[in-house]
Motif scaffolding. Structure first.
Motif, PDB file in Angstrom:
ATOM      1  N   LYS A   1      -5.379  12.409   2.390  1.00  0.00           N
ATOM      2  CA  LYS A   1      -5.365  12.028   0.973  1.00  0.00           C
ATOM      3  C   LYS A   1      -6.512  12.729   0.227  1.00  0.00           C
ATOM      4  CE  LYS A   1      -2.992   7.702   2.034  1.00  0.00           C
ATOM      5  NZ  LYS A   1      -3.109   6.241   2.255  1.00  0.00           N
TER       6      LYS A   1
ATOM      7  N   GLU B   1      -2.484   8.495   8.290  1.00  0.00           N
ATOM      8  CA  GLU B   1      -2.385   7.297   7.451  1.00  0.00           C
ATOM      9  C   GLU B   1      -3.249   7.424   6.198  1.00  0.00           C
ATOM     10  OE1 GLU B   1      -3.166   3.606   9.467  1.00  0.00           O
ATOM     11  OE2 GLU B   1      -2.581   2.409   7.717  1.00  0.00           O
TER      12      GLU B   1
ATOM     13  N   TRP C   1      -1.271  -1.973   7.787  1.00  0.00           N
ATOM     14  CA  TRP C   1      -1.980  -2.274   6.530  1.00  0.00           C
ATOM     15  C   TRP C   1      -1.502  -3.589   5.943  1.00  0.00           C
ATOM     16  CZ3 TRP C   1       0.028  -1.176   1.209  1.00  0.00           C
ATOM     17  CH2 TRP C   1       1.434  -1.057   1.189  1.00  0.00           C
TER      18      TRP C   1
ATOM     19  N   ASN D   1       3.238  11.355  -4.657  1.00  0.00           N
ATOM     20  CA  ASN D   1       3.495  10.023  -4.127  1.00  0.00           C
ATOM     21  C   ASN D   1       3.458   8.998  -5.264  1.00  0.00           C
ATOM     22  OD1 ASN D   1       3.825   8.279  -1.845  1.00  0.00           O
ATOM     23  ND2 ASN D   1       1.627   7.833  -1.778  1.00  0.00           N
TER      24      ASN D   1
ATOM     25  N   ASN E   1       7.845  11.208  -2.756  1.00  0.00           N
ATOM     26  CA  ASN E   1       7.825  10.005  -1.917  1.00  0.00           C
ATOM     27  C   ASN E   1       7.533   8.769  -2.765  1.00  0.00           C
ATOM     28  OD1 ASN E   1       7.737   8.967   0.883  1.00  0.00           O
ATOM     29  ND2 ASN E   1       5.564   8.549   0.505  1.00  0.00           N
TER      30      ASN E   1
ATOM     31  N   GLN F   1      -6.383   6.297  -4.166  1.00  0.00           N
ATOM     32  CA  GLN F   1      -7.207   7.076  -3.227  1.00  0.00           C
ATOM     33  C   GLN F   1      -7.495   8.489  -3.749  1.00  0.00           C
ATOM     34  OE1 GLN F   1      -4.836   5.365   0.353  1.00  0.00           O
ATOM     35  NE2 GLN F   1      -6.903   5.611   1.188  1.00  0.00           N
TER      36      GLN F   1
ATOM     37  N   HIS G   1       8.868   0.023   2.697  1.00  0.00           N
ATOM     38  CA  HIS G   1       8.045  -1.146   3.032  1.00  0.00           C
ATOM     39  C   HIS G   1       8.890  -2.365   2.669  1.00  0.00           C
ATOM     40  CE1 HIS G   1       4.567   1.287   3.864  1.00  0.00           C
ATOM     41  NE2 HIS G   1       4.672   1.878   2.688  1.00  0.00           N
TER      42      HIS G   1
ATOM     43  N   GLN H   1       9.756   5.235   1.254  1.00  0.00           N
ATOM     44  CA  GLN H   1       8.712   4.587   2.058  1.00  0.00           C
ATOM     45  C   GLN H   1       9.295   3.448   2.880  1.00  0.00           C
ATOM     46  OE1 GLN H   1       5.245   3.509  -0.250  1.00  0.00           O
ATOM     47  NE2 GLN H   1       5.004   5.576  -1.088  1.00  0.00           N
TER      48      GLN H   1
ATOM     49  N   TRP I   1      -1.603  11.532  -5.565  1.00  0.00           N
ATOM     50  CA  TRP I   1      -1.285  10.107  -5.644  1.00  0.00           C
ATOM     51  C   TRP I   1      -2.304   9.500  -6.598  1.00  0.00           C
ATOM     52  CZ3 TRP I   1      -2.524   6.148  -1.179  1.00  0.00           C
ATOM     53  CH2 TRP I   1      -1.832   4.930  -1.414  1.00  0.00           C
TER      54      TRP I   1
ATOM     55  N   GLU J   1       7.710   5.525   5.606  1.00  0.00           N
ATOM     56  CA  GLU J   1       6.619   4.576   5.869  1.00  0.00           C
ATOM     57  C   GLU J   1       7.184   3.223   6.282  1.00  0.00           C
ATOM     58  OE1 GLU J   1       3.751   4.428   2.655  1.00  0.00           O
ATOM     59  OE2 GLU J   1       3.944   6.572   2.268  1.00  0.00           O
TER      60      GLU J   1
HETATM   61  C1  XIL Z   1      -2.177   2.733   2.992  1.00  0.00           C
HETATM   62  C2  XIL Z   1      -2.898   2.785   4.325  1.00  0.00           C
HETATM   63  O1  XIL Z   1      -2.026   2.290   5.328  1.00  0.00           O
HETATM   64  C3  XIL Z   1      -4.148   1.931   4.259  1.00  0.00           C
HETATM   65  O2  XIL Z   1      -4.940   2.122   5.426  1.00  0.00           O
HETATM   66  C4  XIL Z   1      -4.991   2.290   3.031  1.00  0.00           C
HETATM   67  O3  XIL Z   1      -6.070   1.394   2.917  1.00  0.00           O
HETATM   68  C5  XIL Z   1      -4.151   2.258   1.773  1.00  0.00           C
HETATM   69  O4  XIL Z   1      -3.021   3.094   1.927  1.00  0.00           O
HETATM   70  N1  XIL Z   1       2.027   3.768   0.304  1.00  0.00           N
HETATM   71  C6  XIL Z   1       1.529   4.956   0.787  1.00  0.00           C
HETATM   72  C7  XIL Z   1       0.494   4.948   1.866  1.00  0.00           C
HETATM   73  O5  XIL Z   1       2.016   6.027   0.412  1.00  0.00           O
HETATM   74  O6  XIL Z   1      -0.407   6.016   1.750  1.00  0.00           O
HETATM   75  C8  XIL Z   1      -0.263   3.647   1.883  1.00  0.00           C
HETATM   76  O7  XIL Z   1      -1.095   3.655   3.033  1.00  0.00           O
HETATM   77  C9  XIL Z   1       0.692   2.480   1.906  1.00  0.00           C
HETATM   78  C10 XIL Z   1       1.550   2.468   0.666  1.00  0.00           C
END
Ligand code: XIL
Length: 298
Positions: free
Chosen positions: A47, A43, A272, A126, A169, A87, A205, A203, A84, A232
């Motif tokens: 990174k 997760e 998250w 990413n 991604n 982070q 979401h 992803q 990315w 994701e």
């Molecule tokens: C998120 C993690 O789930 C969290 O723990 C962290 O604080 C932030 O990143 N897109 C991505 C992931 O590619 O790496 C992210 O993960 C969520 C959004």
């Protein structure tokens, strides 16, 4: 059956979860992981800030907790993410221009070399595209090193780990829209010029509805000659959650080059997206209706 076993029976696909190294001591969590999933994504632990906290000094302790857990149980590993805008370690955020480009290339080379042979697919880059209707690249310090930073990263990753599938991604790419079309155009260009790219991660979401052209969007990328992966997946709790999980699963199965699905966590309490309860297991580790709908769709 289980998610992983059922996916494997569907053309050798995988069903994975994002895993946090700090939870590998939680027996409820680990029991579900080991029972249901045959792929993992770290997760946060792979990174840039986690793996290279100071320049050219690499640390893999937490990533290796996940890697070793997976390898010991025959699970695939998705590498996430070499580059990315978020982070990034502070030292890299303070660089620019050719210095940042060198640090970027070194990061990709070092990390991909370290894990060579263990990673099924790498998210090499990413979230490099902007949201909205512009179809532009996202402004970032990496982007400001030159528009060719993405292809440079893919070339460095291929040289470092020729056996890993190399993915781009992103999110908000769940239908045919300006952002997904801009990515499509980049992938088509990379394929035509021989830039090494093997897969595109969606992803996914998701909120409480799914684009009607979700499957068609996956298919148009597959038709470029790349694999597609749901990388994701999490879906806001609501009356339609179970149905949307089933629809996403069916969309992947309907696209022969859709090679696997990863959910972004195990229990709602691991997500998250605090308060969205977007996953397949409740906080106690019980299977939700979304779990049953997903398994039934596989
Ligand atoms: C998120 C993690 O789930 C969290 O723990 C962290 O604080 C932030 O990143 N897109 C991505 C992931 O590619 O790496 C992210 O993960 C969520 C959004």
């Amino acid at each position: 059956s289980t998610l992983g076993a059922s996916a494997a029976e569907r053309g050798g696909r995988y069903f994975g979860a994002a895993v946090a190294a700090g939870k590998l001591g939680d027996s409820t969590y680990v029991n579900i992981l080991n029972r249901e999933f045959n792929s993992v994504t770290a997760e946060n632990e792979m990174k840039w800030d986690a793996t290279e906290p100071s320049r050219n000094s690499f640390t893999y302790t937490n990533a290796n907790r996940i890697v070793n857990h997976a390898i010991g149980r025959g699970m695939k590993i998705r590498g996430h993410a070499l580059l990315w805008h978020s982070q990034m370690p502070g030292w890299a955020q303070s660089l620019s221009g050719s210095t940042l480009r060198s640090a970027m290339n070194n990061h990709v080379t070092q990390v991909a070399t370290y894990f060579r042979g263990k990673i099924h697919s790498w998210d090499v880059v990413n979230e490099a595209f902007a949201d909205g209707t512009s179809g532009a690249r996202r402004d970032s310090i990496l982007q400001r090193t030159g528009n060719d930073w993405i292809e440079a990263a893919f070339r460095a990753a291929r040289a470092a780990d020729p056996g890993a599938k190399l993915c781009y991604n992103d999110y908000n790419t769940d239908g045919i829209n300006a952002k997904s079309t801009a990515i499509y155009t980049m992938v088509r260009d990379f394929r035509s010029r021989g830039v090494p790219i093997d897969c595109v991660g969606f992803q996914s979401h998701l909120g409480t509805s799914l684009s009607g052209d979700y499957q068609a969007n996956l298919q148009r990328f597959a038709d470029l000659g790349v694999d597609v992966q749901i990388t994701e997946l999490d879906i806001a709790q609501g009356s339609g959650q179970a149905n949307i999980y089933a629809s996403v699963t069916r969309a992947c199965l309907a696209v022969s080059r859709c090679t696997g699905i990863t959910v972004w966590g195990i229990r709602d309490s691991d997500s998250w997206r605090v308060g969205a309860n977007p996953l397949l297991f409740d906080a106690s580790g019980n299977k939700k209706a979304a779990y049953t709908a997903t398994l039934d769709a596989l």
